[in-house]
Design a protein around this motif. Structure first.
Motif, mmCIF file in Angstrom:
data_model
loop_
_atom_site.group_PDB
_atom_site.id
_atom_site.type_symbol
_atom_site.label_atom_id
_atom_site.label_comp_id
_atom_site.label_asym_id
_atom_site.label_seq_id
_atom_site.Cartn_x
_atom_site.Cartn_y
_atom_site.Cartn_z
ATOM 1 N N ASN A 222 26.890 14.569 -23.046
ATOM 2 C CA ASN A 222 25.625 15.150 -21.850
ATOM 3 C C ASN A 222 26.081 13.213 -21.301
ATOM 4 O O ASN A 222 25.341 12.781 -20.582
ATOM 5 N N CYS A 223 27.276 13.077 -21.360
ATOM 6 C CA CYS A 223 27.266 11.249 -20.956
ATOM 7 C C CYS A 223 28.324 11.511 -19.267
ATOM 8 O O CYS A 223 28.544 12.459 -19.301
ATOM 9 N N VAL A 224 28.729 10.102 -18.628
ATOM 10 C CA VAL A 224 29.396 10.536 -17.539
ATOM 11 C C VAL A 224 30.860 10.451 -17.379
ATOM 12 O O VAL A 224 31.262 11.274 -16.886
ATOM 13 N N GLN B 172 41.418 22.032 -12.545
ATOM 14 C CA GLN B 172 42.156 22.602 -13.374
ATOM 15 C C GLN B 172 42.560 24.393 -13.539
ATOM 16 O O GLN B 172 43.658 24.897 -13.014
ATOM 17 N N ARG B 173 41.330 24.980 -14.033
ATOM 18 C CA ARG B 173 41.394 26.212 -14.438
ATOM 19 C C ARG B 173 40.608 26.934 -12.263
ATOM 20 O O ARG B 173 41.299 27.512 -12.504
ATOM 21 N N CYS B 174 39.801 26.601 -11.860
ATOM 22 C CA CYS B 174 40.208 26.810 -10.366
ATOM 23 C C CYS B 174 41.362 26.745 -9.689
ATOM 24 O O CYS B 174 41.939 27.992 -9.060
ATOM 25 N N GLN B 175 42.570 25.491 -9.991
ATOM 26 C CA GLN B 175 44.264 25.478 -9.210
ATOM 27 C C GLN B 175 44.718 27.021 -9.850
ATOM 28 O O GLN B 175 45.317 27.455 -9.415
ATOM 29 N N GLN B 176 44.389 27.219 -10.901
ATOM 30 C CA GLN B 176 44.975 28.828 -11.850
ATOM 31 C C GLN B 176 44.792 29.725 -11.144
ATOM 32 O O GLN B 176 45.156 30.399 -11.374
ATOM 33 N N ALA B 177 43.542 29.804 -11.172
ATOM 34 C CA ALA B 177 43.209 31.271 -10.659
ATOM 35 C C ALA B 177 43.316 31.247 -8.297
ATOM 36 O O ALA B 177 43.142 32.057 -8.395
ATOM 37 N N GLY B 178 43.349 29.472 -8.240
ATOM 38 C CA GLY B 178 44.065 30.063 -6.951
ATOM 39 C C GLY B 178 43.010 29.731 -5.541
ATOM 40 O O GLY B 178 42.812 29.793 -4.746
ATOM 41 N N ILE B 179 41.649 29.135 -6.272
ATOM 42 C CA ILE B 179 40.621 28.644 -6.229
ATOM 43 C C ILE B 179 40.602 27.189 -5.666
ATOM 44 O O ILE B 179 40.808 26.566 -6.850
ATOM 45 N N THR B 180 41.231 27.533 -4.537
ATOM 46 C CA THR B 180 41.074 25.683 -3.938
ATOM 47 C C THR B 180 39.697 25.329 -2.638
ATOM 48 O O THR B 180 39.894 23.908 -2.764
ATOM 49 N N ARG B 181 38.861 25.994 -1.995
ATOM 50 C CA ARG B 181 38.404 25.295 -1.869
ATOM 51 C C ARG B 181 36.895 26.177 -1.640
ATOM 52 O O ARG B 181 36.639 27.359 -1.834
ATOM 53 N N MET B 182 35.606 24.969 -1.825
ATOM 54 C CA MET B 182 34.027 25.964 -2.758
ATOM 55 C C MET B 182 32.970 25.368 -1.395
ATOM 56 O O MET B 182 33.841 23.788 -1.367
ATOM 57 N N VAL B 183 31.883 25.484 -1.429
ATOM 58 C CA VAL B 183 31.535 24.698 -1.070
ATOM 59 C C VAL B 183 30.431 24.251 -2.222
ATOM 60 O O VAL B 183 29.903 24.628 -3.172
ATOM 61 N N TYR B 184 29.643 22.760 -2.208
ATOM 62 C CA TYR B 184 29.039 22.517 -3.508
ATOM 63 C C TYR B 184 27.963 21.187 -2.451
ATOM 64 O O TYR B 184 28.058 20.253 -1.598
ATOM 65 N N ARG B 185 26.875 21.631 -2.926
ATOM 66 C CA ARG B 185 25.924 20.929 -2.499
ATOM 67 C C ARG B 185 24.846 20.782 -3.659
ATOM 68 O O ARG B 185 24.122 21.392 -4.096
ATOM 69 N N ALA B 186 24.812 19.523 -3.680
ATOM 70 C CA ALA B 186 24.263 18.981 -5.088
ATOM 71 C C ALA B 186 22.588 18.419 -4.252
ATOM 72 O O ALA B 186 22.243 18.395 -3.096
ATOM 73 N N ILE B 187 21.558 19.070 -5.561
ATOM 74 C CA ILE B 187 20.616 18.360 -5.235
ATOM 75 C C ILE B 187 20.198 17.136 -4.266
ATOM 76 O O ILE B 187 20.846 15.967 -5.122
ATOM 77 N N PRO B 188 19.836 16.852 -3.557
ATOM 78 C CA PRO B 188 19.558 15.421 -3.285
ATOM 79 C C PRO B 188 18.917 14.270 -3.896
ATOM 80 O O PRO B 188 19.773 13.735 -3.512
ATOM 81 N N TRP B 189 18.552 14.278 -4.331
ATOM 82 C CA TRP B 189 17.949 13.498 -4.949
ATOM 83 C C TRP B 189 18.925 13.512 -6.653
ATOM 84 O O TRP B 189 18.219 12.341 -7.083
ATOM 85 N N THR B 190 19.666 14.081 -6.601
ATOM 86 C CA THR B 190 20.407 13.769 -8.242
ATOM 87 C C THR B 190 21.749 13.576 -7.530
ATOM 88 O O THR B 190 22.391 13.357 -8.292
ATOM 89 N N TYR B 191 21.829 13.643 -6.004
ATOM 90 C CA TYR B 191 23.589 13.553 -5.657
ATOM 91 C C TYR B 191 24.088 12.125 -6.237
ATOM 92 O O TYR B 191 25.253 12.004 -6.323
ATOM 93 N N ARG B 192 23.108 11.061 -6.128
ATOM 94 C CA ARG B 192 23.306 9.227 -6.028
ATOM 95 C C ARG B 192 23.649 9.423 -7.520
ATOM 96 O O ARG B 192 23.889 7.996 -8.159
ATOM 97 N N SER B 193 23.541 10.620 -9.010
ATOM 98 C CA SER B 193 23.917 9.423 -9.695
ATOM 99 C C SER B 193 25.093 9.550 -10.294
ATOM 100 O O SER B 193 26.023 10.291 -9.883
ATOM 101 N N ASP B 194 25.489 8.944 -10.969
ATOM 102 C CA ASP B 194 26.559 8.058 -11.843
ATOM 103 C C ASP B 194 27.218 9.598 -12.140
ATOM 104 O O ASP B 194 29.020 10.069 -12.019
ATOM 105 N N SER B 195 26.845 10.490 -13.311
ATOM 106 C CA SER B 195 27.277 11.572 -13.253
ATOM 107 C C SER B 195 27.939 12.414 -12.166
ATOM 108 O O SER B 195 28.786 12.944 -12.312
#
Length: 180
Positions: A118-120, A132-155
């Motif tokens: 559970n570390c960084v 790597q799995r996404c590249q193998q499956a052919g998925i190169t673009r996706m949406v990622y919306r982090a929860i705003p209050w956790t977005y700035r964490s190092d992890s």
């Protein structure tokens, strides 16, 4: 004796001539291909790639309700979660609640390489494996919306950096509307 040798050689020569004539007839019976036949296009076309319109940003995105969060307007969505003990990342398609791809520190192949699950560094490892799995499956673009209050964490930042380093673009193109 000389006569029998001559007659034998004449028979061999006639046999070779007959084989040559038969071979020539079989070659001439096949029609020659023309350039027009090679360039003909099949009038019925079947698209064997169901993600073709999605990759060209022409497929319909389900918009959902404006008041719901996270928004439903995506082709693929990346979900990243950390618990007390494990890190999990999943890729969902817009048409299914079941993840298309996933990676977690619960998997033995990932877990045995890490000192802590559970570390960084674990977040970075999950990002690299999922990219790597996404590249193998052919998925190169996706949406990622982090929860705003956790977005700035190092992890979360190390996870995003690992996904981007793996060649994944964490945004989708705007949908193109073709004039009717």
């Amino acid at each position: 004796m000389a006569l029998s040798q001559v007659s034998r050689s004449v028979r061999l020569l006639l046999g070779q001539i007959q084989r040559f004539i038969k071979a020539d007839q079989t070659n001439s019976s096949q029609p020659e291909p023309s350039a027009d036949e090679n360039e003909a296009v099949n009038p019925t076309f079947v698209n064997r790639n169901p993600r073709n319109l999605e990759q060209m940003a022409l497929a319909v995105k389900d918009r959902g309700w404006k008041t719901t969060w996270p928004h439903r307007e995506f082709y693929h969505r990346l979900m990243f979660s950390r618990s007390q003990h494990h890190v999990t990342a999943q890729v969902f398609s817009s048409c299914s609640p079941i993840p298309v791809l996933s990676c977690s520190t619960k998997e033995w192949a990932v877990k045995k390489e890490l000192a802590s699950t559970n570390c960084v560094a674990a977040c970075q490892a999950v990002g690299e494996v999922l990219a790597q799995r996404c590249q193998q499956a052919g998925i190169t673009r996706m949406v990622y919306r982090a929860i705003p209050w956790t977005y700035r964490s190092d992890s979360v930042q190390s996870f995003r950096a690992a996904m981007k380093a793996g060649g994944i673009i964490l945004s989708e193109p705007r949908r193109k509307y073709v004039g009717s």
